[in-house]
Motif scaffolding. Structure first.
Motif, PDB file in Angstrom:
ATOM      1  N   THR A  40       0.575  -0.879  -0.702  1.00 42.04           N
ATOM      2  CA  THR A  40      -0.072  -0.067  -0.259  1.00 42.04           C
ATOM      3  C   THR A  40       0.956   1.533   0.238  1.00 42.04           C
ATOM      4  OG1 THR A  40       0.312  -0.042   2.346  1.00 42.04           O
ATOM      5  CG2 THR A  40      -2.085  -1.534   1.130  1.00 42.04           C
ATOM      6  N   ASN A  41       2.257   0.986   0.792  1.00 45.11           N
ATOM      7  CA  ASN A  41       3.875   2.469   0.167  1.00 45.11           C
ATOM      8  C   ASN A  41       3.611   2.043  -0.462  1.00 45.11           C
ATOM      9  OD1 ASN A  41       5.387   3.849   0.799  1.00 45.11           O
ATOM     10  ND2 ASN A  41       5.464   3.300   2.884  1.00 45.11           N
ATOM     11  N   GLU A  42       3.188   4.015  -1.324  1.00 45.71           N
ATOM     12  CA  GLU A  42       3.734   4.070  -3.122  1.00 45.71           C
ATOM     13  C   GLU A  42       5.832   3.755  -2.957  1.00 45.71           C
ATOM     14  OE1 GLU A  42       4.492   7.877  -4.653  1.00 45.71           O
ATOM     15  OE2 GLU A  42       3.238   8.055  -2.965  1.00 45.71           O
ATOM     16  N   TRP A  43       6.637   3.926  -2.188  1.00 44.00           N
ATOM     17  CA  TRP A  43       7.638   3.947  -1.331  1.00 44.00           C
ATOM     18  C   TRP A  43       8.979   2.961  -1.124  1.00 44.00           C
ATOM     19  CZ3 TRP A  43       9.957   8.314  -3.205  1.00 44.00           C
ATOM     20  CH2 TRP A  43       8.756   9.212  -3.622  1.00 44.00           C
ATOM     21  N   HIS A  44       8.839   1.847  -1.992  1.00 43.25           N
ATOM     22  CA  HIS A  44       9.241  -0.184  -2.037  1.00 43.25           C
ATOM     23  C   HIS A  44      10.215   0.018  -2.847  1.00 43.25           C
ATOM     24  CE1 HIS A  44       5.737   0.313  -4.679  1.00 43.25           C
ATOM     25  NE2 HIS A  44       7.060  -0.768  -5.542  1.00 43.25           N
ATOM     26  N   THR A  45      11.588  -1.458  -2.645  1.00 47.55           N
ATOM     27  CA  THR A  45      11.777  -1.748  -3.187  1.00 47.55           C
ATOM     28  C   THR A  45      11.594  -2.763  -3.449  1.00 47.55           C
ATOM     29  OG1 THR A  45      13.834  -0.300  -2.318  1.00 47.55           O
ATOM     30  CG2 THR A  45      14.301  -2.061  -3.200  1.00 47.55           C
ATOM     31  N   PRO A  46      12.188  -3.289  -4.516  1.00 44.97           N
ATOM     32  CA  PRO A  46      11.521  -5.060  -5.059  1.00 44.97           C
ATOM     33  C   PRO A  46      12.947  -5.564  -4.507  1.00 44.97           C
ATOM     34  CG  PRO A  46      12.406  -3.874  -6.885  1.00 44.97           C
ATOM     35  CD  PRO A  46      12.559  -2.745  -5.920  1.00 44.97           C
ATOM     36  N   CYS A  47      12.788  -7.292  -3.879  1.00 45.79           N
ATOM     37  CA  CYS A  47      13.012  -7.951  -3.450  1.00 45.79           C
ATOM     38  C   CYS A  47      13.655  -9.195  -4.258  1.00 45.79           C
ATOM     39  CB  CYS A  47      13.814  -7.677  -1.607  1.00 45.79           C
ATOM     40  SG  CYS A  47      12.566  -8.669  -1.209  1.00 45.79           S
ATOM     41  N   ALA A  48      14.437 -10.348  -4.438  1.00 49.15           N
ATOM     42  CA  ALA A  48      14.182 -11.300  -4.560  1.00 49.15           C
ATOM     43  C   ALA A  48      13.884 -12.216  -3.104  1.00 49.15           C
ATOM     44  CB  ALA A  48      14.778 -12.042  -5.125  1.00 49.15           C
ATOM     45  N   ALA A  49      13.081 -13.232  -3.549  1.00 51.57           N
ATOM     46  CA  ALA A  49      12.370 -13.936  -2.227  1.00 51.57           C
ATOM     47  C   ALA A  49      12.601 -15.423  -2.408  1.00 51.57           C
ATOM     48  CB  ALA A  49      10.829 -13.651  -1.600  1.00 51.57           C
ATOM     49  N   VAL A  50      12.714 -16.662  -1.279  1.00 55.69           N
ATOM     50  CA  VAL A  50      13.198 -17.377  -1.835  1.00 55.69           C
ATOM     51  C   VAL A  50      12.866 -18.741  -0.335  1.00 55.69           C
ATOM     52  CG1 VAL A  50      14.867 -17.522  -2.875  1.00 55.69           C
ATOM     53  CG2 VAL A  50      15.331 -18.142  -0.917  1.00 55.69           C
ATOM     54  N   PRO A  51      12.064 -19.561  -0.860  1.00 60.00           N
ATOM     55  CA  PRO A  51      11.829 -21.062   0.550  1.00 60.00           C
ATOM     56  C   PRO A  51      13.588 -20.999   1.375  1.00 60.00           C
ATOM     57  CG  PRO A  51      11.041 -21.570  -1.492  1.00 60.00           C
ATOM     58  CD  PRO A  51      11.865 -20.599  -2.131  1.00 60.00           C
ATOM     59  N   LEU A  52      13.589 -21.227   1.729  1.00 56.75           N
ATOM     60  CA  LEU A  52      14.950 -21.614   2.896  1.00 56.75           C
ATOM     61  C   LEU A  52      15.289 -22.986   2.687  1.00 56.75           C
ATOM     62  CD1 LEU A  52      16.925 -20.679   4.777  1.00 56.75           C
ATOM     63  CD2 LEU A  52      15.548 -21.500   7.047  1.00 56.75           C
ATOM     64  N   ASP A  53      14.456 -23.983   2.230  1.00 61.84           N
ATOM     65  CA  ASP A  53      14.387 -25.112   1.791  1.00 61.84           C
ATOM     66  C   ASP A  53      14.797 -25.041   0.514  1.00 61.84           C
ATOM     67  OD1 ASP A  53      12.575 -27.027   4.218  1.00 61.84           O
ATOM     68  OD2 ASP A  53      11.252 -26.439   2.783  1.00 61.84           O
ATOM     69  N   SER A  54      15.030 -23.955  -0.305  1.00 62.70           N
ATOM     70  CA  SER A  54      15.792 -24.100  -1.643  1.00 62.70           C
ATOM     71  C   SER A  54      17.228 -23.829  -0.889  1.00 62.70           C
ATOM     72  CB  SER A  54      15.231 -23.357  -2.468  1.00 62.70           C
ATOM     73  OG  SER A  54      15.208 -22.218  -1.363  1.00 62.70           O
ATOM     74  N   LYS A  95       5.492 -16.731   6.711  1.00 62.27           N
ATOM     75  CA  LYS A  95       5.703 -17.610   5.639  1.00 62.27           C
ATOM     76  C   LYS A  95       7.226 -18.346   5.475  1.00 62.27           C
ATOM     77  CE  LYS A  95       2.361 -15.274   2.708  1.00 62.27           C
ATOM     78  NZ  LYS A  95       2.221 -15.886   1.203  1.00 62.27           N
ATOM     79  N   VAL A  96       8.216 -17.545   6.248  1.00 57.22           N
ATOM     80  CA  VAL A  96       9.430 -17.937   6.819  1.00 57.22           C
ATOM     81  C   VAL A  96       9.638 -19.498   6.939  1.00 57.22           C
ATOM     82  CG1 VAL A  96      11.510 -18.285   7.422  1.00 57.22           C
ATOM     83  CG2 VAL A  96      10.204 -15.616   7.184  1.00 57.22           C
ATOM     84  N   LEU A  97       8.512 -20.487   7.327  1.00 56.16           N
ATOM     85  CA  LEU A  97       8.172 -21.534   8.603  1.00 56.16           C
ATOM     86  C   LEU A  97       7.850 -22.120   7.202  1.00 56.16           C
ATOM     87  CD1 LEU A  97       7.396 -19.683  12.368  1.00 56.16           C
ATOM     88  CD2 LEU A  97       9.913 -21.108  11.330  1.00 56.16           C
ATOM     89  N   ARG A  98       6.797 -21.805   7.236  1.00 54.82           N
ATOM     90  CA  ARG A  98       6.047 -22.585   5.971  1.00 54.82           C
ATOM     91  C   ARG A  98       7.410 -22.821   4.523  1.00 54.82           C
ATOM     92  NH1 ARG A  98       1.398 -19.730   6.415  1.00 54.82           N
ATOM     93  NH2 ARG A  98       1.601 -18.507   4.944  1.00 54.82           N
ATOM     94  N   GLY A  99       7.864 -21.904   4.327  1.00 49.48           N
ATOM     95  CA  GLY A  99       9.475 -21.976   3.419  1.00 49.48           C
ATOM     96  C   GLY A  99      10.241 -23.187   4.010  1.00 49.48           C
ATOM     97  N   ILE A 133      12.849 -28.329   8.194  1.00 47.86           N
ATOM     98  CA  ILE A 133      12.444 -28.364  10.051  1.00 47.86           C
ATOM     99  C   ILE A 133      11.831 -30.168   9.962  1.00 47.86           C
ATOM    100  CG2 ILE A 133      10.740 -27.724  11.386  1.00 47.86           C
ATOM    101  CD1 ILE A 133      10.292 -25.193  10.323  1.00 47.86           C
ATOM    102  N   GLN A 134      11.327 -30.748   9.183  1.00 52.38           N
ATOM    103  CA  GLN A 134      11.369 -31.725   9.479  1.00 52.38           C
ATOM    104  C   GLN A 134      12.365 -32.740   9.719  1.00 52.38           C
ATOM    105  OE1 GLN A 134       8.544 -32.995   6.781  1.00 52.38           O
ATOM    106  NE2 GLN A 134       6.829 -31.614   7.082  1.00 52.38           N
ATOM    107  N   GLN A 135      13.511 -32.504   8.676  1.00 57.78           N
ATOM    108  CA  GLN A 135      15.105 -33.523   8.444  1.00 57.78           C
ATOM    109  C   GLN A 135      15.755 -33.235   9.449  1.00 57.78           C
ATOM    110  OE1 GLN A 135      14.602 -36.034   6.054  1.00 57.78           O
ATOM    111  NE2 GLN A 135      12.118 -35.461   6.628  1.00 57.78           N
ATOM    112  N   SER A 136      15.505 -32.156  10.816  1.00 58.57           N
ATOM    113  CA  SER A 136      16.548 -31.585  11.172  1.00 58.57           C
ATOM    114  C   SER A 136      15.683 -31.632  13.427  1.00 58.57           C
ATOM    115  CB  SER A 136      16.974 -30.268  11.893  1.00 58.57           C
ATOM    116  OG  SER A 136      17.003 -29.713  10.166  1.00 58.57           O
ATOM    117  N   SER A 137      16.377 -33.484  13.448  1.00 59.15           N
ATOM    118  CA  SER A 137      15.657 -33.631  14.928  1.00 59.15           C
ATOM    119  C   SER A 137      16.457 -32.727  16.025  1.00 59.15           C
ATOM    120  CB  SER A 137      16.171 -35.297  15.563  1.00 59.15           C
ATOM    121  OG  SER A 137      15.871 -35.639  16.229  1.00 59.15           O
ATOM    122  N   GLY A 138      15.782 -32.456  16.966  1.00 60.45           N
ATOM    123  CA  GLY A 138      16.247 -31.823  18.376  1.00 60.45           C
ATOM    124  C   GLY A 138      16.350 -29.966  17.148  1.00 60.45           C
TER     125      GLY A 138
END
Length: 200
Positions: free
Chosen positions: A147-161, A180-184, A189-194
């Protein structure tokens, strides 16, 4: 994929931007942003940031551990963790703040840190960094529609990648997009026991 591995600085420490202020913390130094009345100002005044989070992370540290700092800002927690674990992956999408993060890794001679100028999300995306009104630079947010006109584009990726399992420590402070970070990071997380996860 853009990334920068930690490389010790050679010669006098170089500020990330003109006017950056060097601050002393417990056992390390950080370049801070003179225009930031939040994180940087508190670190300059007190030498630390978020005592509860600091204590939690220190308790989670162990030799050889793999840590992820999502929303690393200028690198306080990244630099705090690095001497105490095996490797740190640090993510900061704001282009100016990322310069501070990268410079602070170099300033402290950390070779076990990889920094990424990326946001973390649940799918690959091009997001927008919304300018934060006021003096709290760390309060900037990434959004998929702005909603704010002052913005900068950025790339986003899942942590799993990016990060291979297992992971031992995950600290997430992404100003409203932690879910969103946790879903990515579900597979990681599932593969990291403890694994120990701290999300604000």
């Amino acid at each position: 994929m853009a990334r920068v591995s930690g490389v010790p600085s050679e010669g006098p420490p170089q500020p990330p931007v003109s006017g950056a202020v060097l601050a002393a913390c417990s056992g390390f130094q950080l370049w801070t942003n003179p225009h930031d009345e939040g994180v940087s100002r508190h670190i300059r005044d007190h030498g630390w940031w978020e005592a509860d989070t600091t204590a939690w992370l220190l308790d989670a540290c162990r030799s050889g551990a793999v840590a992820v700092d999502a929303g690393a800002h200028i690198g306080y927690f990244t630099v705090l963790l690095a001497p105490r674990v095996g490797h740190v992956y640090a993510f900061e999408p704001h282009p100016t703040i990322f310069l501070y993060l990268r410079a602070n890794v170099a300033l402290n001679g950390l070779t076990n840190v990889t920094v990424y100028p990326l946001a973390l999300w649940d799918t690959p995306a091009i997001l927008r960094i919304e300018a934060h009104e006021g003096g709290n630079v760390g309060g900037t947010q990434v959004r998929d529609n702005m909603t704010n006109e002052w913005h900068t584009p950025c790339a986003a990726v899942p942590l799993d990648s990016i990060v291979p399992p297992p992971m031992d420590i995950l600290k997430v402070d992404c100003e409203g997009s932690d879910d969103k970070v946790l879903r990515g990071a579900r597979y990681l997380i599932q593969q990291s026991s403890g694994i120990r996860v701290f999300a604000e």
